[in-house]
Design an enzyme around this catalytic site. Sequence first.
Site, PDB file in Angstrom:
ATOM      1  N   SER A 197     107.926  46.109 124.912  1.00 31.28           N
ATOM      2  CA  SER A 197     108.036  45.077 123.878  1.00 31.28           C
ATOM      3  C   SER A 197     106.985  45.403 122.826  1.00 31.28           C
ATOM      4  O   SER A 197     106.025  46.145 123.102  1.00 31.28           O
ATOM      5  CB  SER A 197     107.723  43.716 124.509  1.00 31.28           C
ATOM      6  OG  SER A 197     107.508  42.737 123.516  1.00 31.28           O
TER       7      SER A 197
ATOM      8  N   TYR B  62     103.030  38.029 130.150  1.00 31.66           N
ATOM      9  CA  TYR B  62     104.007  38.914 129.509  1.00 31.66           C
ATOM     10  C   TYR B  62     103.304  40.076 128.800  1.00 31.66           C
ATOM     11  O   TYR B  62     103.677  41.240 128.967  1.00 31.66           O
ATOM     12  CB  TYR B  62     104.829  38.087 128.518  1.00 31.66           C
ATOM     13  CG  TYR B  62     106.025  38.795 127.930  1.00 31.66           C
ATOM     14  CD1 TYR B  62     107.254  38.782 128.590  1.00 31.66           C
ATOM     15  CD2 TYR B  62     105.946  39.435 126.697  1.00 31.66           C
ATOM     16  CE1 TYR B  62     108.365  39.404 128.041  1.00 31.66           C
ATOM     17  CE2 TYR B  62     107.050  40.059 126.138  1.00 31.66           C
ATOM     18  CZ  TYR B  62     108.262  40.043 126.816  1.00 31.66           C
ATOM     19  OH  TYR B  62     109.356  40.666 126.261  1.00 31.66           O
TER      20      TYR B  62
END
Length: 260
Positions: free
Chosen positions: A142, A155
């Site tokens: 990401s 995350y």
Amino acid sequence: MLNGKTAIVTGSTSGIGLAIAGSLAEAGANIVLNGIEPAEQVDPVVQELQEKWGVRVLFDGADMTNPTQIEAMVVGAERAFGSVDIVVNNAGIQYVAPVDEFPIAKWNAIIAINMSSAFHTTRAALPGMKKRGWGRIVNLASAHGLVASPYKSAYVTAKHGVVGLTKTVALEVAEMGITCNAICPGYVRTPLVEKQIPATAEARGISEDEVIRDVMLAAQPTKKFVGTAELGALTVFLCSDAARSLTGAALPVDGGWTAH
Ligand code: NAD
């Protein structure tokens, strides 16, 4: 282009993983779909991919928090198709909360699904790839594997970890015909992002429209969500022979976000 190859795509019953599985099937690869949904729910997707692209498709519901099930998925795919040539580590979940209020169970689940599962699939698939002298590992990290945002401690930690794993694996297998890369998307409007909109609104005390405009797309200079088809096309390129020297990279597909 990928005829005769087999790809496992984790978390491919939805969103980015499903689009990548479709692109790999279009390129001729047999596919192992994976996700937490019941098999009956995934069956129409299996049928559709098989009929549309003339490849073989299996569904394996291995839970990405469970190393035994992950290993069994790789072994099962090798048995069914003869090899696992491509692994796309895509399964992921999100949870948004301040670090001192972050539920421990959510932290553990995100680290397991978003990071450790990529270690377990890679560990299980690499011996076969080494034996055949060809392999492609694509990790869906990401933009949050390169930069941080508040309230996403687990995350961001997991995605930075995936980028580190990507580089390490790439170095270990560099001379063996195997590449390992990370794709680092910005915001893609999938079910994962839809769920974050109300959660981020609550964490920041702002409206959902403000989350989209001022939080999500504020960071993305193109002011557009990234399309899932773009990530499918990049994955197919990374699996091609043209990309054989492209390894150990963390490739941003983020509309310029991390150029800031
Ligand atoms: P999504 O919610 O649409 O799909 C998630 C998939 O993961 C589903 O197929 C689900 O079944 C599967 N999954 C969840 N828990 C699982 C488990 N325990 N075991 C097996 N499968 C499980 O998500 P998405 O937006 O398509 O995200 C896919 C990946 O891309 C994730 O790793 C995510 O972090 C990453 N990513 C997404 C965005 C975005 O904006 N959507 C941006 C950057 C990176």
